[in-house]
Write a protein that holds these residues in place. Sequence first.
Motif, short mmCIF file in Angstrom:
data_model
loop_
_atom_site.label_atom_id
_atom_site.label_comp_id
_atom_site.label_asym_id
_atom_site.label_seq_id
_atom_site.Cartn_x
_atom_site.Cartn_y
_atom_site.Cartn_z
N LEU A 17 -11.30 -8.74 -0.27
CA LEU A 17 -9.95 -8.66 0.29
C LEU A 17 -9.07 -9.62 -0.49
O LEU A 17 -9.54 -10.64 -0.99
N ARG A 18 -7.79 -9.29 -0.54
CA ARG A 18 -6.82 -10.23 -1.10
C ARG A 18 -5.76 -10.52 -0.05
O ARG A 18 -5.06 -9.61 0.42
N LEU A 19 -5.66 -11.76 0.30
CA LEU A 19 -4.63 -12.20 1.23
C LEU A 19 -3.40 -12.64 0.46
O LEU A 19 -3.50 -13.16 -0.65
N SER A 20 -2.25 -12.42 1.09
CA SER A 20 -0.99 -12.85 0.51
C SER A 20 -0.24 -13.71 1.52
O SER A 20 -0.41 -13.55 2.73
N CYS A 21 0.56 -14.59 0.99
CA CYS A 21 1.41 -15.43 1.84
C CYS A 21 2.75 -15.58 1.15
O CYS A 21 2.82 -16.15 0.05
N VAL A 22 3.78 -15.06 1.79
CA VAL A 22 5.13 -15.15 1.25
C VAL A 22 5.85 -16.31 1.91
O VAL A 22 5.87 -16.42 3.14
N ALA A 23 6.46 -17.15 1.09
CA ALA A 23 7.17 -18.32 1.60
C ALA A 23 8.68 -18.13 1.44
O ALA A 23 9.14 -17.50 0.48
N SER A 24 9.41 -18.69 2.36
CA SER A 24 10.87 -18.64 2.27
C SER A 24 11.45 -19.91 2.85
O SER A 24 10.78 -20.64 3.58
#
Length: 125
Positions: A17-24
């Motif tokens: 699996l590939r997890l992503s985390c978008v920051a803002s």
Amino acid sequence: VQLQASGGGLVQAGGSLRLSCVASGRTFSSYNMGWFRQAPGREREFVAAIGWTGSSTYASDSMKGRFTVSRDNAKNTVYLQMNSLKPEDTAVYYCAAPKGPYGRIWNGETKYDYWGQGTLVTVSS
């Protein structure tokens, strides 16, 4: 600062699996990022972290060779590639960020001030 993790799901043992985390909310490229996980009934534990440029990474010994952290500063996103998954990897995975920019990479959760909501990874045997 807001962190939005995604990519969790149900996978069979041995899968990936590939997890992503978008920051803002601030200049992403100036901050280290970390991944932690919390399995049912257990304390949250460090998984991996990456420096602000992406050239430095640090992974838990138990996950080295299977998990890889990376980032794309143009997309304000940090990733966790997880291979050869095991049932014991089942947990809620969190991305986290420190309050201050630059600096060294930490593996302690007290060094991180901002947390995503978590994404559940379930590995079936």
